[in-house]
Design an enzyme around this catalytic site. Structure first.
Site, PDB file in Angstrom:
ATOM      1  N   ASP A 153      -7.491  -2.436  14.230  1.00 35.72           N
ATOM      2  CA  ASP A 153      -8.946  -2.702  13.678  1.00 35.72           C
ATOM      3  C   ASP A 153      -9.109  -3.903  12.812  1.00 35.72           C
ATOM      4  OD1 ASP A 153      -7.615  -1.972  11.152  1.00 35.72           O
ATOM      5  OD2 ASP A 153      -9.076  -0.371  11.026  1.00 35.72           O
TER       6      ASP A 153
ATOM      7  N   HIS B 159      -7.354  -4.787  10.153  1.00 34.34           N
ATOM      8  CA  HIS B 159      -6.948  -4.492   8.636  1.00 34.34           C
ATOM      9  C   HIS B 159      -5.874  -5.355   8.215  1.00 34.34           C
ATOM     10  CE1 HIS B 159      -4.737  -0.432   9.154  1.00 34.34           C
ATOM     11  NE2 HIS B 159      -3.923  -1.426   9.123  1.00 34.34           N
TER      12      HIS B 159
ATOM     13  N   ASP C 257       0.853  -1.265   0.211  1.00 33.24           N
ATOM     14  CA  ASP C 257       0.037   0.173   0.114  1.00 33.24           C
ATOM     15  C   ASP C 257       0.798   1.334  -0.090  1.00 33.24           C
ATOM     16  OD1 ASP C 257       0.770  -0.279   2.578  1.00 33.24           O
ATOM     17  OD2 ASP C 257      -0.813  -0.890   3.363  1.00 33.24           O
TER      18      ASP C 257
ATOM     19  N   GLU D 201      -9.623  -1.554   5.296  1.00 31.90           N
ATOM     20  CA  GLU D 201     -10.371  -1.300   6.630  1.00 31.90           C
ATOM     21  C   GLU D 201     -11.507  -2.046   6.810  1.00 31.90           C
ATOM     22  OE1 GLU D 201      -8.551   0.085   8.566  1.00 31.90           O
ATOM     23  OE2 GLU D 201      -7.712   2.039   7.915  1.00 31.90           O
TER      24      GLU D 201
HETATM   25  P1  PGA Z   1       2.181  -1.522  12.613  1.00 27.17           P
HETATM   26  O1  PGA Z   1       1.064  -1.277  11.476  1.00 27.17           O
HETATM   27  O2  PGA Z   1       3.179  -2.670  12.129  1.00 27.17           O
HETATM   28  O3  PGA Z   1       2.858  -0.018  12.610  1.00 27.17           O
HETATM   29  O4  PGA Z   1       1.593  -1.921  13.985  1.00 27.17           O
HETATM   30  C1  PGA Z   1       0.390  -2.557  10.902  1.00 27.17           C
HETATM   31  C2  PGA Z   1      -0.725  -2.515  10.053  1.00 27.17           C
HETATM   32  O5  PGA Z   1      -1.111  -1.246  10.021  1.00 27.17           O
HETATM   33  O6  PGA Z   1      -1.033  -3.311   9.336  1.00 27.17           O
END
Ligand code: PGA
Length: 263
Positions: free
Chosen positions: A154, A156, A85, A161
């Protein structure tokens, strides 16, 4: 069973041998385990198509892979990478862009060829066209062999999302309020966090032949318990992995603390 599929696309293989769950004592051990798995895959197939993730979680794994490259000559020269992404509106050289992150934390320190690096373009004029092209490139590369993933608080994967259809492909997303908050730690202030992003879809991720999901820390414990032990639902897009035939989940103890089952 109804998994909330809008158009009945047969996107899930119906039989599952279950996810493999590995629980490590801490982040350092988790990172080394993840890097070892990636190393083995590259050794088996030097021209591996490797899906990559950004965020805090994979940084330790990238550090270990860099060490393996420098000390053990792990060779990335034939590897192709596809990132999950990118924020919309951030050019590649913006310090908070995922493009910048990948070069800083990984690509600058290994021998991957720049011709083999694919990252969604947050400045694409036509995101829909770009997304189609991105899917085409993944296909032309022969599909993703191994996809590295983190997970949002959350639930994702990528930036898919809650509510994202499980049959989605690369697309434009509006970020959830919780994600904007979570990611504001990388920006000067919360207002600076882009509100939208381009992400591989849930289905795009699901089609990777092998998946390696990492989660560390207590703030991931709830999402981890939900995606492993809860229903398969677009509300927790990672839950789709319950149906994937070759998914390894590596957790530290804190991230595993809300699981009910024994693993
Ligand atoms: P993070 O993000 O590794 O910074 O916790 C993970 C994600 O949002 O997929």
């Amino acid at each position: 069973m109804n998994f909330g599929i809008s158009n009945g696309v047969n996107y899930i293989r119906q039989t599952s041998n279950g996810m493999k769950i590995i629980i490590k004592n801490n982040y350092d051990e988790l990172s080394k385990e993840a890097a070892n798995i990636i190393k083995e895959e590259i050794q088996k197939k030097p021209n591996l198509v490797l899906g990559l993730a950004t965020g805090s979680t994979p940084i330790g794994c990238y550090k270990e892979l860099i060490r393996m490259h420098k000390e053990e000559r792990l060779d990335f020269s034939q590897v192709t990478t596809f990132n999950l992404d990118e924020y919309i509106g951030l050019p590649a050289n913006h310090p908070q862009s995922y493009n910048f992150f990948m070069y800083e934390n990984f690509f600058n320190s290994i021998n991957v060829s720049s011709n083999n690096i694919y990252i969604p373009d947050g400045m694409a004029e036509n995101v829909e066209e770009f997304s189609k092209e991105y899917e085409k490139k993944i296909k032309e590369a022969g599909g993703i062999d191994l996809q590295l993933l983190g997970i949002g608080s959350d639930g994702h994967i990528g930036f898919n999302e809650p509510g994202t259809p499980l049959d989605s492909r690369t697309h434009l997303v509006n970020l959830a309020v919780s994600t904007i908050k979570d990611n504001s730690r990388f920006f000067e202030k919360e207002e600076d966090v882009p509100r939208s992003a381009i992400t591989m879809g849930v289905q795009t991720i699901f089609e990777a032949k092998k998946i390696l999901l990492l989660a560390s820390g207590e703030n991931k414990a709830e999402a981890v318990a939900k995606f492993i032990e809860g229903p398969i639902t677009p509300q927790i897009t990672a839950s789709v992995l319950q149906k994937h035939l070759d998914t390894i989940v590596i957790l530290d103890k804190a991230a595993a603390s809300k699981l009910k089952g024994k693993y």
